[in-house]
Design a protein around this motif. Structure first.
Motif, mmCIF file in Angstrom:
data_model
loop_
_atom_site.group_PDB
_atom_site.id
_atom_site.type_symbol
_atom_site.label_atom_id
_atom_site.label_comp_id
_atom_site.label_asym_id
_atom_site.label_seq_id
_atom_site.Cartn_x
_atom_site.Cartn_y
_atom_site.Cartn_z
ATOM 1 N N VAL A 176 41.073 116.732 57.226
ATOM 2 C CA VAL A 176 41.242 115.456 56.954
ATOM 3 C C VAL A 176 42.482 114.844 57.710
ATOM 4 C CG1 VAL A 176 41.921 113.728 55.287
ATOM 5 C CG2 VAL A 176 40.617 115.568 54.580
ATOM 6 N N LEU A 177 42.418 113.495 58.509
ATOM 7 C CA LEU A 177 43.667 113.108 59.060
ATOM 8 C C LEU A 177 44.766 112.754 57.896
ATOM 9 C CD1 LEU A 177 44.703 112.028 61.930
ATOM 10 C CD2 LEU A 177 43.681 109.806 61.179
ATOM 11 N N GLU A 178 45.686 113.350 58.094
ATOM 12 C CA GLU A 178 46.973 112.914 57.434
ATOM 13 C C GLU A 178 47.991 111.983 57.830
ATOM 14 O OE1 GLU A 178 47.460 116.895 54.649
ATOM 15 O OE2 GLU A 178 48.850 116.884 56.344
ATOM 16 N N ALA A 179 48.032 111.915 59.433
ATOM 17 C CA ALA A 179 48.955 111.040 59.931
ATOM 18 C C ALA A 179 48.725 111.037 61.420
ATOM 19 C CB ALA A 179 50.456 112.107 59.621
ATOM 20 N N ARG A 180 49.357 109.958 62.108
ATOM 21 C CA ARG A 180 49.294 109.543 63.219
ATOM 22 C C ARG A 180 50.844 109.340 63.725
ATOM 23 N NH1 ARG A 180 45.972 107.755 67.509
ATOM 24 N NH2 ARG A 180 44.133 107.848 66.087
ATOM 25 N N PHE A 181 51.316 109.949 64.744
ATOM 26 C CA PHE A 181 52.553 109.467 65.035
ATOM 27 C C PHE A 181 52.538 109.011 66.724
ATOM 28 C CE2 PHE A 181 53.441 112.868 62.005
ATOM 29 C CZ PHE A 181 54.223 112.130 61.068
ATOM 30 N N GLU A 182 53.065 107.816 66.896
ATOM 31 C CA GLU A 182 52.708 107.070 68.136
ATOM 32 C C GLU A 182 53.732 107.702 69.004
ATOM 33 O OE1 GLU A 182 52.555 102.954 68.046
ATOM 34 O OE2 GLU A 182 51.457 102.798 66.457
ATOM 35 N N LYS A 183 53.017 107.948 70.298
ATOM 36 C CA LYS A 183 53.838 108.729 71.501
ATOM 37 C C LYS A 183 55.004 109.588 71.042
ATOM 38 C CE LYS A 183 52.927 104.336 74.075
ATOM 39 N NZ LYS A 183 52.186 103.285 73.237
ATOM 40 N N THR A 184 54.395 110.828 70.404
ATOM 41 C CA THR A 184 55.457 111.902 69.943
ATOM 42 C C THR A 184 55.414 112.910 71.297
ATOM 43 O OG1 THR A 184 54.058 112.744 68.659
ATOM 44 C CG2 THR A 184 55.913 111.069 67.792
#
Length: 168
Positions: A142-150
């Motif tokens: 399951v997708l738990e998080a998306r961090f932009e441009k890390t």
């Protein structure tokens, strides 16, 4: 349905096939910088030696037709993250689209929960890698998080996604 494959420990005899399949910019573009490109025999020898020293085994070869055509590993974390393991994988390009890596992920998750004292397995595919995201989703992550441009690779910033599966 996945073509026939086996997950097994790496061995020194895997060096030629490891270098043949890993030395591919289409694979390296979605791997962290520890996965070199070009991928040399020296890189392969170092990797196989490292993969063979762990007990219990946490990095496996994906074998098809008697040769190692990819790899999959679980890296148990330390300190306050010790109940977690990070999953990483790659597969030689000629074997893409056959369901092999999805089934290999399922098998590695089962192995991980049976073998290690962990409750969560996570993976961090690049936001630019929809195929890997789909593999994880099909394997129950399951997708738990998306961090932009890390992530920073090849001169550009890339989103970091975190997918996870919990011990049943």
């Amino acid at each position: 349905m996945a073509s026939y494959f086996t997950l097994r420990p790496w061995a020194p005899a895997d060096l030629p096939s490891l270098v043949r399949y890993a030395n591919n910019p289409a694979i390296a573009r979605y791997m962290n910088d520890q996965f070199p490109h070009p991928y040399t025999e020296e890189d392969g020898r170092d990797f196989i030696a490292m993969a063979m020293e762990e007990t219990p085994i946490n990095i496996m070869a994906i074998e098809v037709g008697g040769e190692a055509v990819g790899g999959i590993g679980l890296h148990v974390r330390a300190n306050i993250e010790r109940k977690n393991a990070e999953l990483g994988y790659w597969l030689g390009e000629p074997f893409w689209g056959q369901g092999i890596i999805t089934e290999a992920v399922r098998q590695m998750v089962d192995y991980g929960f049976r073998t290690f004292d962990i409750t969560r397995i996570f993976a961090r595919p690049f936001g630019t890698n929809p195929r890997s995201q789909r593999v994880l989703e099909k394997a129950g992550f399951v997708l738990e998080a998306r961090f932009e441009k890390t992530f920073f690779k090849h001169g550009q910033y890339i989103d970091e996604l975190i997918y996870a599966v919990r011990r049943p």
